[in-house]
Design a protein around this motif. Sequence first.
Motif, PDB file in Angstrom:
ATOM      1  N   ARG A 155      -9.865 -16.232   9.429  1.00  0.00           N
ATOM      2  CA  ARG A 155      -9.360 -15.835  10.151  1.00  0.00           C
ATOM      3  C   ARG A 155     -10.040 -16.565  11.780  1.00  0.00           C
ATOM      4  O   ARG A 155      -9.497 -17.170  12.256  1.00  0.00           O
ATOM      5  CB  ARG A 155      -8.652 -15.054  10.219  1.00  0.00           C
ATOM      6  CG  ARG A 155      -7.659 -14.737  11.872  1.00  0.00           C
ATOM      7  CD  ARG A 155      -7.616 -13.414  11.403  1.00  0.00           C
ATOM      8  NE  ARG A 155      -5.826 -13.458  10.680  1.00  0.00           N
ATOM      9  CZ  ARG A 155      -5.041 -12.065  10.412  1.00  0.00           C
ATOM     10  NH1 ARG A 155      -5.450 -11.184  10.644  1.00  0.00           N
ATOM     11  NH2 ARG A 155      -4.021 -12.491   9.291  1.00  0.00           N
TER      12      ARG A 155
ATOM     13  N   LEU B 252      -6.237  -9.054   4.362  1.00  0.00           N
ATOM     14  CA  LEU B 252      -7.092  -9.935   4.257  1.00  0.00           C
ATOM     15  C   LEU B 252      -8.388  -9.500   2.467  1.00  0.00           C
ATOM     16  O   LEU B 252      -8.700  -8.221   3.146  1.00  0.00           O
ATOM     17  CB  LEU B 252      -7.479 -10.336   5.316  1.00  0.00           C
ATOM     18  CG  LEU B 252      -6.012 -10.974   6.589  1.00  0.00           C
ATOM     19  CD1 LEU B 252      -7.099 -10.852   7.313  1.00  0.00           C
ATOM     20  CD2 LEU B 252      -6.111 -12.264   5.953  1.00  0.00           C
TER      21      LEU B 252
ATOM     22  N   ALA C  61       2.970 -10.576   9.108  1.00  0.00           N
ATOM     23  CA  ALA C  61       2.535 -10.332  10.613  1.00  0.00           C
ATOM     24  C   ALA C  61       2.997  -9.816  11.028  1.00  0.00           C
ATOM     25  O   ALA C  61       1.887  -8.595  12.244  1.00  0.00           O
ATOM     26  CB  ALA C  61       3.117 -11.517  11.305  1.00  0.00           C
TER      27      ALA C  61
ATOM     28  N   GLN D 243     -10.742 -20.139  12.223  1.00  0.00           N
ATOM     29  CA  GLN D 243      -9.494 -20.758  12.486  1.00  0.00           C
ATOM     30  C   GLN D 243     -10.136 -20.047  14.766  1.00  0.00           C
ATOM     31  O   GLN D 243      -9.648 -21.045  15.136  1.00  0.00           O
ATOM     32  CB  GLN D 243      -8.321 -19.975  12.048  1.00  0.00           C
ATOM     33  CG  GLN D 243      -6.950 -20.522  12.351  1.00  0.00           C
ATOM     34  CD  GLN D 243      -5.515 -20.381  11.898  1.00  0.00           C
ATOM     35  OE1 GLN D 243      -5.851 -19.827  10.692  1.00  0.00           O
ATOM     36  NE2 GLN D 243      -4.772 -21.028  12.682  1.00  0.00           N
ATOM     37  N   ASP D 244      -9.667 -18.543  14.711  1.00  0.00           N
ATOM     38  CA  ASP D 244     -10.009 -18.215  15.573  1.00  0.00           C
ATOM     39  C   ASP D 244     -11.051 -19.620  16.604  1.00  0.00           C
ATOM     40  O   ASP D 244     -11.108 -19.387  17.878  1.00  0.00           O
ATOM     41  CB  ASP D 244     -10.443 -17.069  16.063  1.00  0.00           C
ATOM     42  CG  ASP D 244      -9.268 -16.055  15.393  1.00  0.00           C
ATOM     43  OD1 ASP D 244      -8.022 -16.279  15.263  1.00  0.00           O
ATOM     44  OD2 ASP D 244      -9.478 -14.876  15.202  1.00  0.00           O
TER      45      ASP D 244
ATOM     46  N   ALA E 222      -4.248 -24.010  16.213  1.00  0.00           N
ATOM     47  CA  ALA E 222      -4.777 -24.573  15.163  1.00  0.00           C
ATOM     48  C   ALA E 222      -4.434 -25.685  14.754  1.00  0.00           C
ATOM     49  O   ALA E 222      -5.216 -26.998  14.122  1.00  0.00           O
ATOM     50  CB  ALA E 222      -4.282 -23.642  13.617  1.00  0.00           C
TER      51      ALA E 222
ATOM     52  N   GLY F  58     -10.527 -14.274   3.020  1.00  0.00           N
ATOM     53  CA  GLY F  58      -9.363 -14.587   4.731  1.00  0.00           C
ATOM     54  C   GLY F  58      -9.473 -14.050   5.656  1.00  0.00           C
ATOM     55  O   GLY F  58      -9.307 -15.058   6.379  1.00  0.00           O
ATOM     56  N   PHE F  59     -11.065 -12.802   5.831  1.00  0.00           N
ATOM     57  CA  PHE F  59     -10.948 -12.512   7.274  1.00  0.00           C
ATOM     58  C   PHE F  59     -11.597 -13.418   7.370  1.00  0.00           C
ATOM     59  O   PHE F  59     -11.787 -13.682   9.092  1.00  0.00           O
ATOM     60  CB  PHE F  59     -12.033 -11.347   7.059  1.00  0.00           C
ATOM     61  CG  PHE F  59     -12.476 -10.660   8.296  1.00  0.00           C
ATOM     62  CD1 PHE F  59     -11.548  -9.929   9.039  1.00  0.00           C
ATOM     63  CD2 PHE F  59     -13.939 -11.160   8.010  1.00  0.00           C
ATOM     64  CE1 PHE F  59     -12.077  -9.781  10.193  1.00  0.00           C
ATOM     65  CE2 PHE F  59     -13.872 -10.210   9.893  1.00  0.00           C
ATOM     66  CZ  PHE F  59     -13.278  -9.574  11.080  1.00  0.00           C
TER      67      PHE F  59
ATOM     68  N   GLN G  42      -6.491  -5.101   8.104  1.00  0.00           N
ATOM     69  CA  GLN G  42      -5.868  -6.320   7.700  1.00  0.00           C
ATOM     70  C   GLN G  42      -4.899  -7.108   7.415  1.00  0.00           C
ATOM     71  O   GLN G  42      -4.685  -7.918   6.980  1.00  0.00           O
ATOM     72  CB  GLN G  42      -7.183  -6.846   8.441  1.00  0.00           C
ATOM     73  CG  GLN G  42      -7.522  -6.556   9.961  1.00  0.00           C
ATOM     74  CD  GLN G  42      -8.273  -7.215  10.941  1.00  0.00           C
ATOM     75  OE1 GLN G  42      -8.489  -8.748  10.878  1.00  0.00           O
ATOM     76  NE2 GLN G  42      -9.410  -6.553  11.400  1.00  0.00           N
TER      77      GLN G  42
ATOM     78  N   GLU H 145      -0.659 -19.394  17.912  1.00  0.00           N
ATOM     79  CA  GLU H 145      -1.472 -19.687  16.609  1.00  0.00           C
ATOM     80  C   GLU H 145      -1.612 -20.811  16.263  1.00  0.00           C
ATOM     81  O   GLU H 145      -2.320 -21.986  15.605  1.00  0.00           O
ATOM     82  CB  GLU H 145      -1.824 -18.346  16.006  1.00  0.00           C
ATOM     83  CG  GLU H 145      -2.568 -17.476  16.796  1.00  0.00           C
ATOM     84  CD  GLU H 145      -2.348 -15.795  16.239  1.00  0.00           C
ATOM     85  OE1 GLU H 145      -1.620 -16.198  14.048  1.00  0.00           O
ATOM     86  OE2 GLU H 145      -2.763 -14.609  16.071  1.00  0.00           O
ATOM     87  N   ARG H 146      -0.346 -20.805  15.273  1.00  0.00           N
ATOM     88  CA  ARG H 146       0.214 -22.818  14.484  1.00  0.00           C
ATOM     89  C   ARG H 146      -0.282 -23.702  15.682  1.00  0.00           C
ATOM     90  O   ARG H 146      -1.033 -24.580  15.305  1.00  0.00           O
ATOM     91  CB  ARG H 146       1.290 -21.966  14.170  1.00  0.00           C
ATOM     92  CG  ARG H 146       0.873 -21.732  13.694  1.00  0.00           C
ATOM     93  CD  ARG H 146       0.724 -21.758  12.137  1.00  0.00           C
ATOM     94  NE  ARG H 146       0.959 -20.940  10.536  1.00  0.00           N
ATOM     95  CZ  ARG H 146       2.267 -20.769  10.479  1.00  0.00           C
ATOM     96  NH1 ARG H 146       2.994 -22.311   9.447  1.00  0.00           N
ATOM     97  NH2 ARG H 146       2.075 -19.576   9.825  1.00  0.00           N
TER      98      ARG H 146
END
Length: 323
Positions: A155, A147, A58, A158-159, A98, A151-152, A145, A94-95
């Motif tokens: 993400r 990903l 990260a 999730q955002d 989430a 995966g992008f 990134q 972020e976790r």
Amino acid sequence: MFDTVRNNSKIMMGLLFLLVIPSFVMFGIEGYSRFTDKAAAVAHVDGQKITQQEWDEAHKREVDRIRAQMPNVDPKLLDSPAAKRATLEQMVNERVLAVAAQKQLLVTSDARLARDLQQNPVIASLRGPDGKLDMERYRQLAASQGLTPEGFEARVRQDLSSRQVLAPLQASALPLAKQTDAALQAYLQRREVQIQKFAAKDFAAKVQVSDVDLESYYKANAERFRSVESADVEYLVLDINSLMASVTLPEQDLKTYYEQNLQRLAGQEQRRASHILVNAAKDAPAAERDKARAKAQELLAQVRKAPKSFADVARKNSAMSRS
């Protein structure tokens, strides 16, 4: 040699054992230790751990993003403990969001995800003139990134879910009791105001100003009375090309002008001649005259063959050159 190895196989196996086992102990355990260090937890969020490897990856992505935006940034600042800790805090936040979105069942639908991707200006720049998305450039964007396209999109989903957690908190406000009382009192307050006007004309006749006072005030405030210097300039440009473009001369006018100025425009014909002189006296013997004639014919043939060599031939062979 092979017979020696076959006859002493037990001894050779012992030697191999002595060589292989220490190498495994020295390098194999160290590699296993590095693997376990990468898997070690650096933080826990709701029972889920953030490993050292996830932290390193990260932070690397964050460093690459910052360098892409600011190429001249000092690499030491990005590799400092404070920068790494900031990355870890961002991962923890972020976790937490989430987990909150998951517990509150705040799920982003496929339609909402598609609408957000369509409104993203970066992704919009990847579309061609026909409006279709360039998938190769889209994969490159995700790969930058670290990903895949899937995966992008995960993400982004999730955002969007995390924003649903923060939106109610950002939209709500709980005023304090003192703030409420102060606002209420200001609304209920009543005040009486009296206005007195002073007209300048009522006091102008009472003011006596001398020339000295005026001069002193002007000197003290000279900048207030200074106006910006300006000039009005008018000029005329005579461009011969523009004038020529606007002039038209009929052929008859040219012919008439030529006939009226024929004497001035006509010049006297001139010719310029050059020759090579081969000298032979009148009273010279016939043999000498024949020799001179033969030489002249030879030079004539040479000049006719190469006319540009006339000057050089004349300089070398003419008894007297004249032009």
